[in-house]
Design a protein around this motif. Structure first.
Motif, mmCIF file in Angstrom:
data_model
loop_
_atom_site.group_PDB
_atom_site.id
_atom_site.type_symbol
_atom_site.label_atom_id
_atom_site.label_comp_id
_atom_site.label_asym_id
_atom_site.label_seq_id
_atom_site.Cartn_x
_atom_site.Cartn_y
_atom_site.Cartn_z
ATOM 1 N N GLN A 206 0.831 -1.198 0.000
ATOM 2 C CA GLN A 206 0.000 0.000 0.000
ATOM 3 C C GLN A 206 0.871 1.256 0.000
ATOM 4 O O GLN A 206 0.565 2.245 -0.673
ATOM 5 C CB GLN A 206 -0.926 0.003 1.219
ATOM 6 N N ASN A 207 1.953 1.206 0.758
ATOM 7 C CA ASN A 207 2.860 2.347 0.806
ATOM 8 C C ASN A 207 3.523 2.576 -0.551
ATOM 9 O O ASN A 207 3.760 3.723 -0.967
ATOM 10 C CB ASN A 207 3.909 2.126 1.891
ATOM 11 N N CYS A 208 3.842 1.488 -1.233
ATOM 12 C CA CYS A 208 4.424 1.603 -2.577
ATOM 13 C C CYS A 208 3.426 2.244 -3.549
ATOM 14 O O CYS A 208 3.803 3.087 -4.378
ATOM 15 C CB CYS A 208 4.830 0.228 -3.092
ATOM 16 N N LEU A 209 2.163 1.866 -3.444
ATOM 17 C CA LEU A 209 1.140 2.453 -4.314
ATOM 18 C C LEU A 209 1.031 3.958 -4.099
ATOM 19 O O LEU A 209 0.921 4.728 -5.057
ATOM 20 C CB LEU A 209 -0.218 1.791 -4.048
ATOM 21 N N GLU A 210 1.068 4.349 -2.811
ATOM 22 C CA GLU A 210 0.955 5.773 -2.489
ATOM 23 C C GLU A 210 2.132 6.572 -3.055
ATOM 24 O O GLU A 210 1.993 7.758 -3.355
ATOM 25 C CB GLU A 210 0.876 5.961 -0.980
ATOM 26 N N HIS A 211 3.297 5.944 -3.172
ATOM 27 C CA HIS A 211 4.486 6.632 -3.692
ATOM 28 C C HIS A 211 4.779 6.276 -5.157
ATOM 29 O O HIS A 211 5.852 6.593 -5.671
ATOM 30 C CB HIS A 211 5.713 6.289 -2.827
ATOM 31 N N ASN A 212 3.810 5.613 -5.797
ATOM 32 C CA ASN A 212 3.967 5.226 -7.212
ATOM 33 C C ASN A 212 5.243 4.420 -7.444
ATOM 34 O O ASN A 212 6.018 4.672 -8.379
ATOM 35 C CB ASN A 212 3.966 6.463 -8.119
ATOM 36 N N ILE A 213 5.464 3.433 -6.565
ATOM 37 C CA ILE A 213 6.662 2.598 -6.644
ATOM 38 C C ILE A 213 6.252 1.165 -6.988
ATOM 39 O O ILE A 213 5.285 0.628 -6.436
ATOM 40 C CB ILE A 213 7.421 2.597 -5.301
ATOM 41 N N ILE A 214 7.002 0.577 -7.910
ATOM 42 C CA ILE A 214 6.813 -0.850 -8.203
ATOM 43 C C ILE A 214 7.965 -1.611 -7.562
ATOM 44 O O ILE A 214 9.139 -1.371 -7.874
ATOM 45 C CB ILE A 214 6.782 -1.107 -9.726
ATOM 46 N N LEU A 215 7.643 -2.511 -6.630
ATOM 47 C CA LEU A 215 8.688 -3.257 -5.923
ATOM 48 C C LEU A 215 9.423 -4.195 -6.867
ATOM 49 O O LEU A 215 8.803 -4.905 -7.670
ATOM 50 C CB LEU A 215 8.072 -4.091 -4.793
ATOM 51 N N ASP A 216 10.726 -4.208 -6.735
ATOM 52 C CA ASP A 216 11.545 -5.212 -7.414
ATOM 53 C C ASP A 216 11.668 -6.391 -6.442
ATOM 54 O O ASP A 216 12.637 -6.512 -5.694
ATOM 55 C CB ASP A 216 12.913 -4.623 -7.751
ATOM 56 N N LEU A 217 10.632 -7.224 -6.435
ATOM 57 C CA LEU A 217 10.541 -8.281 -5.436
ATOM 58 C C LEU A 217 11.525 -9.413 -5.753
ATOM 59 O O LEU A 217 11.385 -10.108 -6.759
ATOM 60 C CB LEU A 217 9.117 -8.829 -5.369
ATOM 61 N N LYS A 218 12.516 -9.573 -4.882
ATOM 62 C CA LYS A 218 13.563 -10.566 -5.101
ATOM 63 C C LYS A 218 13.237 -11.883 -4.404
ATOM 64 O O LYS A 218 13.339 -12.962 -4.991
ATOM 65 C CB LYS A 218 14.899 -10.020 -4.577
ATOM 66 N N ILE A 219 12.840 -11.789 -3.118
ATOM 67 C CA ILE A 219 12.554 -12.994 -2.323
ATOM 68 C C ILE A 219 11.355 -12.714 -1.417
ATOM 69 O O ILE A 219 11.235 -11.625 -0.849
ATOM 70 C CB ILE A 219 13.760 -13.402 -1.454
ATOM 71 N N GLU A 220 10.487 -13.681 -1.273
ATOM 72 C CA GLU A 220 9.411 -13.611 -0.285
ATOM 73 C C GLU A 220 9.450 -14.875 0.571
ATOM 74 O O GLU A 220 9.737 -15.963 0.076
ATOM 75 C CB GLU A 220 8.042 -13.437 -0.947
ATOM 76 N N CYS A 221 9.197 -14.701 1.866
ATOM 77 C CA CYS A 221 9.254 -15.828 2.794
ATOM 78 C C CYS A 221 8.217 -15.624 3.901
ATOM 79 O O CYS A 221 7.485 -14.626 3.906
ATOM 80 C CB CYS A 221 10.660 -15.994 3.377
ATOM 81 N N HIS A 222 8.162 -16.563 4.845
ATOM 82 C CA HIS A 222 7.102 -16.519 5.866
ATOM 83 C C HIS A 222 7.511 -15.820 7.157
ATOM 84 O O HIS A 222 6.665 -15.304 7.875
ATOM 85 C CB HIS A 222 6.645 -17.947 6.209
ATOM 86 N N GLN A 223 8.797 -15.825 7.511
ATOM 87 C CA GLN A 223 9.225 -15.320 8.805
ATOM 88 C C GLN A 223 10.180 -14.136 8.649
ATOM 89 O O GLN A 223 11.028 -14.122 7.756
ATOM 90 C CB GLN A 223 9.955 -16.434 9.587
ATOM 91 N N ILE A 224 10.049 -13.160 9.549
ATOM 92 C CA ILE A 224 10.968 -12.012 9.518
ATOM 93 C C ILE A 224 12.390 -12.462 9.825
ATOM 94 O O ILE A 224 13.358 -11.920 9.285
ATOM 95 C CB ILE A 224 10.508 -10.933 10.515
ATOM 96 N N SER A 225 12.525 -13.463 10.701
ATOM 97 C CA SER A 225 13.865 -13.977 11.015
ATOM 98 C C SER A 225 14.528 -14.542 9.759
ATOM 99 O O SER A 225 15.728 -14.333 9.538
ATOM 100 C CB SER A 225 13.780 -15.046 12.108
ATOM 101 N N SER A 226 13.761 -15.225 8.919
ATOM 102 C CA SER A 226 14.311 -15.749 7.657
ATOM 103 C C SER A 226 14.640 -14.602 6.714
ATOM 104 O O SER A 226 15.703 -14.589 6.062
ATOM 105 C CB SER A 226 13.305 -16.687 6.990
ATOM 106 N N LEU A 227 13.745 -13.645 6.657
ATOM 107 C CA LEU A 227 13.932 -12.477 5.795
ATOM 108 C C LEU A 227 15.253 -11.771 6.108
ATOM 109 O O LEU A 227 16.014 -11.407 5.211
ATOM 110 C CB LEU A 227 12.735 -11.551 6.011
#
Length: 293
Positions: A206-227
């Motif tokens: 949502q924050n990216c939409l408000e700033h007209n930013i398209i995320l360059d999504l490299k990795i997605e995971c389930h835990q912040i510790s993994s992130l």
């Protein structure tokens, strides 16, 4: 069949004397006789044979003795257990919690709670924010720790604090020495974030939409510790809840303030409005509210 009837039966079976049994039970002989007769009528036959000289127990009466003893013992155990639970001397509290809250909030709060109630144990269920709301609403859990849900007439939310976000970058990253970064600066780099469904992922998008930013999504995971581990290896940058910062390895990562972010969400306790909380849950809510007051 009542507990009083079973107690009367067992005392009479042991004494085989109505006068002695009535005296021990603090009853009149007529009241004892009525209790035994009512029990016999309910069961469909005689438990005792009585004449002018003595009382004898029947074969059916003998067969009832072990059952009656077991039922009374179970009742006494249940009564003792519940009294202990009401006094918070025993019991288990199940809590639904966001994984980030399990890391960042619950250890300290449970530590404080256990000082007052050392015999209470805990079962923590790490599930997504959305699942917490759903499960508490359905009565699967009494309480949950989550971000504030949308208006819900069935749930009560008590805020603990407002959670904002910090930028997370590798220690050797070009941004690592900055005191603050803008959201636009952060998102020019490959991004690592949580998988959907995730309220943190939703807020970031949502924050990216408000700033007209398209995320360059490299990795997605389930835990912040993994992130954070992926970030430490230079795979990308991220944004994490501020309360998680003490679990970040600052030898490999750097945390930076985000100067123009409006990402701020209330974190708190939810429970059903029409549900009477157990003593354990009620006390835990008081402790966690006091801790963050």
């Amino acid at each position: 069949m009542t507990l009083k009837q079973l107690k009367a039966f067992l005392v009479l079976a042991r004494t085989l004397n109505y006068a002695n049994a009535a005296n021990e039970l603090c009853l009149s002989q007529s009241a004892l006789s009525l209790s035994i007769k009512t029990l016999e009528d309910e069961l469909g036959g005689k438990l005792f044979r009585r004449n002018t000289r003595r009382v004898e127990i029947t074969i059916e009466g003998l067969s009832l003795i072990p059952y009656a003893k077991k039922l009374l013992a179970n009742w006494e155990d249940m009564e003792k257990d519940l009294k202990q639970r009401f006094k918070l001397h025993r019991g288990t509290l199940s809590i639904a919690s966001m994984p980030f809250a399990t890391h960042a909030i619950l250890p300290e709060v449970i530590h404080e709670f256990s000082k007052k109630h050392p015999n209470i144990s805990f079962s923590i269920h790490d599930i997504t924010n959305e699942k917490i709301i759903e499960n508490v609403q359905e009565g699967i859990f009494e309480i949950g720790i989550c971000f504030e849900p949308k208006q819900n007439d069935q749930l009560h939310f008590q805020s603990l604090f407002n959670e904002d976000f910090l930028a997370l970058v590798p220690r050797q990253h070009i941004l690592a020495k900055h005191k603050s970064v803008t959201w636009q600066e952060l998102c020019t780099f490959p991004f690592i974030t949580l998988q959907n469904p995730s309220i943190i992922r939703h807020v970031i998008e949502q924050n990216c939409l408000e700033h007209n930013i398209i995320l360059d999504l490299k990795i997605e995971c389930h835990q912040i510790s993994s992130l954070s581990h992926f970030v430490s290896y230079g795979m990308g940058v991220s944004a994490i809840p501020r309360h998680f910062q003490k679990f970040i390895d600052l030898e490999k990562n750097a945390l930076i303030e985000i100067s123009n972010s409006n990402m701020s969400l209330p974190v708190g306790v939810i429970y059903k409005k029409d549900f009477e909380l157990s003593n354990i849950s009620f006390e835990f809510i008081n402790v966690i509210l006091s801790y963050y007051s």
